[in-house]
Design a protein around this motif. Structure first.
Motif, PDB file in Angstrom:
ATOM      1  N   SER A  43     -75.802 -57.714  14.003  1.00 53.76           N
ATOM      2  CA  SER A  43     -74.732 -58.304  13.211  1.00 53.76           C
ATOM      3  C   SER A  43     -74.889 -59.820  13.134  1.00 53.76           C
ATOM      4  O   SER A  43     -75.576 -60.439  13.949  1.00 53.76           O
ATOM      5  N   GLN A  44     -74.198 -60.410  12.145  1.00 55.67           N
ATOM      6  CA  GLN A  44     -74.237 -61.860  11.991  1.00 55.67           C
ATOM      7  C   GLN A  44     -73.635 -62.545  13.214  1.00 55.67           C
ATOM      8  O   GLN A  44     -74.137 -63.574  13.688  1.00 55.67           O
ATOM      9  N   ASP A  45     -72.545 -61.990  13.755  1.00 57.02           N
ATOM     10  CA  ASP A  45     -71.909 -62.579  14.943  1.00 57.02           C
ATOM     11  C   ASP A  45     -72.854 -62.572  16.140  1.00 57.02           C
ATOM     12  O   ASP A  45     -72.932 -63.548  16.900  1.00 57.02           O
ATOM     13  N   GLU A  46     -73.588 -61.446  16.301  1.00 54.43           N
ATOM     14  CA  GLU A  46     -74.526 -61.365  17.430  1.00 54.43           C
ATOM     15  C   GLU A  46     -75.681 -62.337  17.242  1.00 54.43           C
ATOM     16  O   GLU A  46     -76.166 -62.951  18.203  1.00 54.43           O
ATOM     17  N   THR A  53     -76.814 -69.591  19.614  1.00 54.95           N
ATOM     18  CA  THR A  53     -75.993 -70.565  20.354  1.00 54.95           C
ATOM     19  C   THR A  53     -76.418 -70.634  21.808  1.00 54.95           C
ATOM     20  O   THR A  53     -76.555 -71.716  22.396  1.00 54.95           O
ATOM     21  N   SER A  58     -65.899 -74.501  17.433  1.00 54.04           N
ATOM     22  CA  SER A  58     -66.497 -73.400  16.674  1.00 54.04           C
ATOM     23  C   SER A  58     -67.595 -72.703  17.460  1.00 54.04           C
ATOM     24  O   SER A  58     -67.713 -71.480  17.443  1.00 54.04           O
ATOM     25  N   GLU A  59     -68.427 -73.496  18.173  1.00 58.51           N
ATOM     26  CA  GLU A  59     -69.501 -72.891  18.967  1.00 58.51           C
ATOM     27  C   GLU A  59     -68.925 -72.136  20.151  1.00 58.51           C
ATOM     28  O   GLU A  59     -69.362 -71.035  20.475  1.00 58.51           O
ATOM     29  N   SER A 108     -66.013 -70.780  20.453  1.00 60.87           N
ATOM     30  CA  SER A 108     -65.257 -69.587  20.055  1.00 60.87           C
ATOM     31  C   SER A 108     -66.169 -68.403  19.774  1.00 60.87           C
ATOM     32  O   SER A 108     -65.731 -67.258  19.779  1.00 60.87           O
ATOM     33  N   ALA A 109     -67.454 -68.684  19.506  1.00 61.29           N
ATOM     34  CA  ALA A 109     -68.404 -67.595  19.238  1.00 61.29           C
ATOM     35  C   ALA A 109     -68.857 -66.898  20.518  1.00 61.29           C
ATOM     36  O   ALA A 109     -69.525 -65.876  20.458  1.00 61.29           O
ATOM     37  N   ILE A 149     -75.523 -65.239  15.657  1.00 58.90           N
ATOM     38  CA  ILE A 149     -74.978 -66.567  15.974  1.00 58.90           C
ATOM     39  C   ILE A 149     -74.844 -66.759  17.477  1.00 58.90           C
ATOM     40  O   ILE A 149     -75.188 -67.816  18.023  1.00 58.90           O
ATOM     41  N   ARG A 150     -74.378 -65.700  18.145  1.00 53.92           N
ATOM     42  CA  ARG A 150     -74.230 -65.783  19.612  1.00 53.92           C
ATOM     43  C   ARG A 150     -75.565 -66.080  20.285  1.00 53.92           C
ATOM     44  O   ARG A 150     -75.670 -66.942  21.157  1.00 53.92           O
TER      45      ARG A 150
END
Length: 391
Positions: free
Chosen positions: A2-5, A11, A21-22, A24-25, A7-8
Motif C-alpha cells: 500500500s501507499q501508506d506502507e 520514512t 506529517s512524518e 503521524s505516518a 511511505i512508512r
C-alpha cells in the motif's frame, strides 16, 4: 504494497524529522525503531537528529538501546548494527562492564573482541566474558561438529562393508538403493531390511594421521583464530586423527593440551602483536615425526614480519619431505581475505594451495586433505579462488 506502507518504509529508511506529517505516518513502535536507528546512523555529533538522544557513553543507556534493537530486528541484523555501534561510537570499552556485556548479542566477532580485551578485563568481567564465549562456542560446536566428524573420519575402511554397521558408519545412499523394493507409499518412506555400512578399521595411535593447525593470532586474523580453535577442539575429540593447535604472533603458544576445553583455548590466545610466520612453522616442523602422515594447515594472511626467504625454504622442505601443506589466508564467514599478494604468489609457486576458506567449507577441505586428494581441484570445483604463482 500500500501507499501508506511505502511511505512508512521510506520514512524509517531516511530518518524521522520533526514534522508532524512524518511522525503521524508512524506508530509508537515505529518511532522507537526510528529513534534506535537514528541514535547510531543519524546526523549530529551525538548520533541523531534532534530528540533522538544518541548512544552517549552510559552503559545503562546503551544496554536499553541494545534491548530496543533486539526487539525490532532478527539476530543477524542485530549483530551487524551492534558491530557498527562498536566501530562508529567507540563502545568497545563498555565490554569491560559485566552489566553491559550480559546484554550484548554474541557472535564470532564479539568473541574475538573479548579475547583481545581479556588482558585488561577486571576479574568480574572475565567471568561474564567466559559465559558469553561459552555460549557462542556451544552454538558453533553444534553447527560444525557433526559435519567435521563425518568428513574426516579417516578410520573408516571404505573398501570393506558390513550389514551391521554402527549408526555413524551407515552408507545411506547404498542402504536406500538396497531397500527400494521396501518403499511404503502410504508413509512416503523406505523400511530398510538390510543396512549397508563401512567396517571400522582398528588403528593404533602410531598409525593416525596428524593435523597441525598453525594459526596467526595477529589482530587482523582474530575471527580466523576463533574458528580455527573450534575446529581444533572438534578434531581433537575424534579418535581417528591426532590434532595439534599452535598459535603465534612473534611468540608461539602451543594450545594442544587445552583442546578438551575450547573456551580455555580461546582464553589462551593472545590476539595482536607482530608476526613471525617462519618461527612458527619452524616450531611445527620440529614436532612433525612422520611427514608422510602429517598435514600442516597454516592459517595466516602471509604478512611476514620475520624472514620471508627462510619461510619459503622451510615450506619447500616440508613439501619435499611429504608433509601435506595447505595455506589458508582466512577462515571466516565471508571468505574474503586481506593478504600479502607477493608472498602468497611465492608460496603458491611451491605447489602449495593458497586460498581463503569459510567455516562451512573447512570440514570438506580436511576430508579431502586426509585422503591426500588434489586440493587445487577441490577448490576449483567449488569456485574457490586459488592464488596463482604468477600473482
Amino acid at each position: 504494497m500500500s501507499q501508506d506502507e511505502r511511505i512508512r518504509r521510506w520514512t524509517l529508511a531516511l530518518g524521522v524529522e520533526e514534522s508532524e506529517s512524518e511522525r503521524s505516518a508512524l506508530s509508537a513502535s515505529d518511532l522507537r525503531m526510528a529513534q534506535a536507528l537514528s541514535a547510531l546512523y543519524g546526523d549530529g555529533e551525538d548520533g541523531g537528529k534532534k530528540g533522538s538522544g544518541g548512544l552517549g557513553a552510559s552503559a545503562p543507556r546503551v544496554a536499553r538501546w541494545l534491548g530496543d534493537i533486539r526487539e525490532f530486528f532478527p539476530t543477524p541484523v542485530v549483530q551487524v548494527i551492534q558491530k557498527d555501534a562498536f566501530e562508529r561510537k567507540g563502545l568497545r570499552q563498555m565490554l569491560l562492564e559485566p552489566e553491559f556485556l550480559a546484554t550484548v548479542e554474541a557472535d564470532v566477532s564479539l568473541v574475538a573482541d573479548l579475547v583481545a580485551l581479556r588482558s585488561v578485563m577486571p576479574e568480574k568481567t572475565k567471568e561474564t566474558a567466559r559465559i558469553v564465549i561459552a555460549k557462542v562456542v556451544a552454538e558453533l560446536m553444534e553447527r560444525l561438529e557433526r559435519r567435521t566428524g563425518d568428513a574426516i573420519r579417516g578410520a573408516l575402511d571404505r573398501s570393506r562393508r558390513t550389514n551391521r554397521p554402527r549408526f555413524a558408519d551407515i552408507d545411506w545412499p547404498r542402504t536406500i538403493r538396497a531397500n527400494l523394493r521396501h518403499y511404503q507409499a502410504e508413509h512416503g518412506t523406505i523400511v530398510p531390511e538390510r543396512m549397508v555400512g563401512f567396517l571400522r578399521q582398528q588403528r593404533r595411535i602410531a598409525d593416525l594421521d596428524e593435523v597441525v593447525l598453525c594459526v596467526d593470532q595477529s589482530g587482523s586474523m582474530a575471527t580466523s583464530v576463533v574458528y580455527a580453535s573450534i575446529f581444533a577442539a572438534v578434531m581433537a575429540s575424534l579418535p581417528v586423527v591426532a590434532t595439534k593447535l599452535v598459535c603465534f604472533d612473534t611468540a608461539i603458544v602451543d594450545l594442544t593440551e587445552e583442546l578438551a576445553d575450547p573456551v580455555e583455548v580461546l582464553f589462551g590466545v593472545q590476539l595482536g602483536g607482530g608476526t613471525d610466520i617462519n618461527r612458527a612453522v619452524a616450531y611445527c616442523e620440529e614436532r612433525i615425526e612422520r611427514p608422510a602422515k602429517s598435514h600442516l594447515v597454516l592459517i595466516t594472511d602471509l604478512y611476514e614480519g620475520g624472514d620471508a626467504a627462510a619461510l619459503l625454504d622451510r615450506l619447500a622442505r616440508l613439501v619435499l619431505s611429504g608433509v601435506n601443506v595447505i595455506v589458508l589466508l582466512a577462515l571466516t564467514d565471508s571468505g574474503r581475505p586481506s593478504y600479502d599478494p607477493a608472498l602468497s604468489a611465492k608460496v603458491a609457486a611451491l605447489d602449495i594451495p593458497v586460498f581463503a576458506c569459510t567455516p562451512d567449507e573447512f570440514p570438506d577441505l580436511m576430508g579431502t586433505a586426509l585422503r591426500r586428494e588434489d586440493i587445487h581441484s577441490w577448490a576449483a570445483d567449488r569456485d574457490i579462488r586459488l592464488i596463482r604463482p604468477d600473482g
